[in-house]
Design a protein around this motif. Structure first.
Motif, PDB file in Angstrom:
ATOM      1  N   GLY A 143       0.796  -1.222   0.000  1.00  0.00           N
ATOM      2  CA  GLY A 143       0.000   0.000   0.000  1.00  0.00           C
ATOM      3  C   GLY A 143       0.825   1.267   0.000  1.00  0.00           C
ATOM      4  O   GLY A 143       0.326   2.347  -0.327  1.00  0.00           O
ATOM      5  N   TRP A 144       2.092   1.136   0.350  1.00  0.00           N
ATOM      6  CA  TRP A 144       3.003   2.289   0.346  1.00  0.00           C
ATOM      7  C   TRP A 144       3.002   2.946  -1.044  1.00  0.00           C
ATOM      8  O   TRP A 144       3.179   4.148  -1.182  1.00  0.00           O
ATOM      9  CB  TRP A 144       4.402   1.788   0.723  1.00  0.00           C
ATOM     10  N   LYS A 145       2.764   2.090  -2.072  1.00  0.00           N
ATOM     11  CA  LYS A 145       2.786   2.588  -3.455  1.00  0.00           C
ATOM     12  C   LYS A 145       1.413   3.040  -3.942  1.00  0.00           C
ATOM     13  O   LYS A 145       1.272   3.522  -5.057  1.00  0.00           O
ATOM     14  CB  LYS A 145       3.279   1.475  -4.382  1.00  0.00           C
ATOM     15  N   GLY A 146       0.382   2.800  -3.132  1.00  0.00           N
ATOM     16  CA  GLY A 146      -0.967   3.152  -3.546  1.00  0.00           C
ATOM     17  C   GLY A 146      -1.494   2.197  -4.601  1.00  0.00           C
ATOM     18  O   GLY A 146      -1.050   1.044  -4.693  1.00  0.00           O
ATOM     19  N   TRP A 147      -2.465   2.685  -5.400  1.00  0.00           N
ATOM     20  CA  TRP A 147      -3.104   1.838  -6.430  1.00  0.00           C
ATOM     21  C   TRP A 147      -3.215   2.706  -7.676  1.00  0.00           C
ATOM     22  O   TRP A 147      -4.268   3.293  -7.950  1.00  0.00           O
ATOM     23  CB  TRP A 147      -4.473   1.379  -5.934  1.00  0.00           C
ATOM     24  N   HIS A 148      -2.113   2.799  -8.377  1.00  0.00           N
ATOM     25  CA  HIS A 148      -1.963   3.700  -9.509  1.00  0.00           C
ATOM     26  C   HIS A 148      -3.097   3.568 -10.545  1.00  0.00           C
ATOM     27  O   HIS A 148      -3.654   4.556 -11.008  1.00  0.00           O
ATOM     28  CB  HIS A 148      -0.604   3.418 -10.156  1.00  0.00           C
ATOM     29  N   GLU A 149      -3.461   2.304 -10.876  1.00  0.00           N
ATOM     30  CA  GLU A 149      -4.452   2.064 -11.935  1.00  0.00           C
ATOM     31  C   GLU A 149      -5.825   2.629 -11.598  1.00  0.00           C
ATOM     32  O   GLU A 149      -6.628   2.882 -12.493  1.00  0.00           O
ATOM     33  CB  GLU A 149      -4.599   0.559 -12.218  1.00  0.00           C
ATOM     34  N   GLN A 150      -6.140   2.746 -10.324  1.00  0.00           N
ATOM     35  CA  GLN A 150      -7.464   3.214  -9.909  1.00  0.00           C
ATOM     36  C   GLN A 150      -7.475   4.682  -9.501  1.00  0.00           C
ATOM     37  O   GLN A 150      -8.524   5.227  -9.173  1.00  0.00           O
ATOM     38  CB  GLN A 150      -7.991   2.360  -8.739  1.00  0.00           C
ATOM     39  N   THR A 197      -4.406   2.847   7.623  1.00  0.00           N
ATOM     40  CA  THR A 197      -4.667   2.330   8.969  1.00  0.00           C
ATOM     41  C   THR A 197      -3.428   1.685   9.592  1.00  0.00           C
ATOM     42  O   THR A 197      -3.527   0.812  10.435  1.00  0.00           O
ATOM     43  CB  THR A 197      -5.874   1.364   8.982  1.00  0.00           C
ATOM     44  N   ALA A 198      -2.254   2.139   9.149  1.00  0.00           N
ATOM     45  CA  ALA A 198      -0.985   1.748   9.757  1.00  0.00           C
ATOM     46  C   ALA A 198      -0.105   2.994   9.700  1.00  0.00           C
ATOM     47  O   ALA A 198      -0.270   3.826   8.800  1.00  0.00           O
ATOM     48  CB  ALA A 198      -0.351   0.597   8.980  1.00  0.00           C
ATOM     49  N   ALA A 199       0.800   3.132  10.674  1.00  0.00           N
ATOM     50  CA  ALA A 199       1.539   4.385  10.777  1.00  0.00           C
ATOM     51  C   ALA A 199       2.856   4.386  10.009  1.00  0.00           C
ATOM     52  O   ALA A 199       3.667   3.466  10.142  1.00  0.00           O
ATOM     53  CB  ALA A 199       1.820   4.702  12.239  1.00  0.00           C
ATOM     54  N   ALA A 200       3.073   5.422   9.204  1.00  0.00           N
ATOM     55  CA  ALA A 200       4.327   5.615   8.481  1.00  0.00           C
ATOM     56  C   ALA A 200       5.147   6.676   9.212  1.00  0.00           C
ATOM     57  O   ALA A 200       4.606   7.500   9.937  1.00  0.00           O
ATOM     58  CB  ALA A 200       4.029   6.067   7.062  1.00  0.00           C
ATOM     59  N   ALA A 201       6.465   6.640   8.996  1.00  0.00           N
ATOM     60  CA  ALA A 201       7.330   7.646   9.613  1.00  0.00           C
ATOM     61  C   ALA A 201       7.094   9.006   8.958  1.00  0.00           C
ATOM     62  O   ALA A 201       7.261  10.048   9.576  1.00  0.00           O
ATOM     63  CB  ALA A 201       8.784   7.224   9.468  1.00  0.00           C
ATOM     64  N   SER A 202       6.690   8.967   7.688  1.00  0.00           N
ATOM     65  CA  SER A 202       6.380  10.217   6.984  1.00  0.00           C
ATOM     66  C   SER A 202       5.242   9.920   5.999  1.00  0.00           C
ATOM     67  O   SER A 202       4.925   8.756   5.752  1.00  0.00           O
ATOM     68  CB  SER A 202       7.608  10.706   6.229  1.00  0.00           C
ATOM     69  N   VAL A 203       4.665  10.952   5.446  1.00  0.00           N
ATOM     70  CA  VAL A 203       3.532  10.775   4.528  1.00  0.00           C
ATOM     71  C   VAL A 203       4.024  10.151   3.217  1.00  0.00           C
ATOM     72  O   VAL A 203       4.909  10.706   2.563  1.00  0.00           O
ATOM     73  CB  VAL A 203       2.865  12.144   4.235  1.00  0.00           C
ATOM     74  N   PRO A 204       3.469   8.991   2.819  1.00  0.00           N
ATOM     75  CA  PRO A 204       3.911   8.376   1.552  1.00  0.00           C
ATOM     76  C   PRO A 204       3.560   9.256   0.355  1.00  0.00           C
ATOM     77  O   PRO A 204       2.400   9.569   0.114  1.00  0.00           O
ATOM     78  CB  PRO A 204       3.132   7.046   1.518  1.00  0.00           C
ATOM     79  N   GLY A 205       4.597   9.661  -0.382  1.00  0.00           N
ATOM     80  CA  GLY A 205       4.422  10.578  -1.510  1.00  0.00           C
ATOM     81  C   GLY A 205       3.489  10.044  -2.583  1.00  0.00           C
ATOM     82  O   GLY A 205       2.694  10.790  -3.163  1.00  0.00           O
ATOM     83  N   ALA A 206       3.547   8.721  -2.845  1.00  0.00           N
ATOM     84  CA  ALA A 206       2.708   8.131  -3.898  1.00  0.00           C
ATOM     85  C   ALA A 206       1.229   8.327  -3.564  1.00  0.00           C
ATOM     86  O   ALA A 206       0.398   8.513  -4.459  1.00  0.00           O
ATOM     87  CB  ALA A 206       3.011   6.642  -4.051  1.00  0.00           C
ATOM     88  N   LEU A 207       0.915   8.294  -2.271  1.00  0.00           N
ATOM     89  CA  LEU A 207      -0.491   8.442  -1.874  1.00  0.00           C
ATOM     90  C   LEU A 207      -0.964   9.879  -2.101  1.00  0.00           C
ATOM     91  O   LEU A 207      -2.084  10.101  -2.554  1.00  0.00           O
ATOM     92  CB  LEU A 207      -0.690   8.016  -0.417  1.00  0.00           C
ATOM     93  N   VAL A 258      -6.622  10.735   5.521  1.00  0.00           N
ATOM     94  CA  VAL A 258      -6.486  10.646   6.972  1.00  0.00           C
ATOM     95  C   VAL A 258      -5.490   9.533   7.264  1.00  0.00           C
ATOM     96  O   VAL A 258      -5.654   8.408   6.766  1.00  0.00           O
ATOM     97  CB  VAL A 258      -7.851  10.368   7.644  1.00  0.00           C
ATOM     98  N   LEU A 259      -4.453   9.849   8.043  1.00  0.00           N
ATOM     99  CA  LEU A 259      -3.419   8.841   8.305  1.00  0.00           C
ATOM    100  C   LEU A 259      -2.639   9.129   9.587  1.00  0.00           C
ATOM    101  O   LEU A 259      -2.466  10.283   9.958  1.00  0.00           O
ATOM    102  CB  LEU A 259      -2.455   8.752   7.110  1.00  0.00           C
ATOM    103  N   PRO A 260      -2.199   8.051  10.266  1.00  0.00           N
ATOM    104  CA  PRO A 260      -1.314   8.255  11.409  1.00  0.00           C
ATOM    105  C   PRO A 260       0.133   8.363  10.913  1.00  0.00           C
ATOM    106  O   PRO A 260       0.552   7.600  10.054  1.00  0.00           O
ATOM    107  CB  PRO A 260      -1.503   6.971  12.230  1.00  0.00           C
ATOM    108  N   VAL A 261       0.863   9.319  11.469  1.00  0.00           N
ATOM    109  CA  VAL A 261       2.265   9.498  11.099  1.00  0.00           C
ATOM    110  C   VAL A 261       3.088   9.618  12.379  1.00  0.00           C
ATOM    111  O   VAL A 261       2.685  10.306  13.308  1.00  0.00           O
ATOM    112  CB  VAL A 261       2.450  10.767  10.224  1.00  0.00           C
TER     113      VAL A 261
END
Ligand code: SAH
Length: 223
Positions: free
Chosen positions: A132-139, A148-158, A169-172
């Protein structure tokens, strides 16, 4: 018994500041016990997180309610969820949104979640096994994204896959003790960030099990 516990839970959510009737009604309609492992079933309507295997957890109802409310979704919105887990959050969203796309890195968890969606006839949820870090490019683009899981920083792809005017909305946070629940709004001028509350989530891990995984974060102290 389950019905009275559910009413008590809804009242608890109201007291905690969840006022959106669409959100409360979706939580009332989705049977959380279906998403709970057998050994925790008697606690399905307690306001607590529940272990679902693979070291993962079904989030606390109050957190599901808070995040869903913060997402400001409607019948017109197309939502991407990162971290299907038990499938409960996706199921709640499916009662509010037009379509939910959800990604999970553990195949076993995804298979169980898919069986629950079929059992409850939630036909507007589309699943994917992957990172999910990469998102879903095709859609993409998505009107709403919930992580619904915490990343150290906001994933750019998302951020890239968020529609203009869209919300995420995301936990960081770097550790489980300093996570913040954020809401990002994509505007023509850039991304606006709001701090919603303090939270505690399992980490967002890059890659899928079995493939060579890159760990964005290593944490042993996650609840
Ligand atoms: N929304 C879930 C809660 C899941 S806990 C529910 O309602 O039950 C967080 C989930 O995120 C776990 O299942 C974990 O495996 C998943 N996850 C963590 N990193 C991920 C990634 N990079 N891609 C997809 N899923 C991920």
């Amino acid at each position: 018994m389950a019905a009275s516990r559910k009413i008590r839970l809804i009242m608890e959510l109201r007291r905690a500041g969840i006022a959106d009737t669409e959100v409360l009604s979706a939580i009332e309609r989705i049977p959380r016990d279906v998403f709970t492992p057998e050994s925790f079933r008697h606690q399905s309507y307690e306001n607590m997180a529940i272990p679902i295997g693979q070291g993962q957890t079904l989030s606390q109802p109050q957190v599901v309610a808070l995040m869903t409310q913060a997402l400001r979704a409607s019948r017109r919105t197309k939502v991407l969820e990162i971290g299907t887990g038990s499938g409960y959050q996706a199921a709640v969203l499916s009662r509010i949104c037009r379509r939910v796309y959800t990604i999970e890195r553990f195949k076993e968890l995804l298979r169980d979640a898919e069986a629950r969606f079929a059992q409850l006839r939630l036909h507007n949820i589309t699943t994917r096994h992957g990172d999910g870090w990469k998102g879903w490019h095709e859609q993409a683009p998505f009107d709403r994204i919930i992580v619904t899981a915490a990343a150290a920083s906001v994933p750019g792809a998302l951020v890239d896959q968020l529609a203009e005017g869209g919300l995420m909305v995301l936990p960081v946070g770097q550790t489980s003790r300093d996570q913040a629940l954020l809401r990002l709004t994509r505007t023509p001028e850039g991304v606006v960030e709001e701090h919603l509350s303090e939270v505690r989530f399992v980490p967002l891990v890059a890659g899928v099990p079995g493939e060579q995984a890159t760990f964005i974060q290593r944490r042993g102290d996650v609840a």
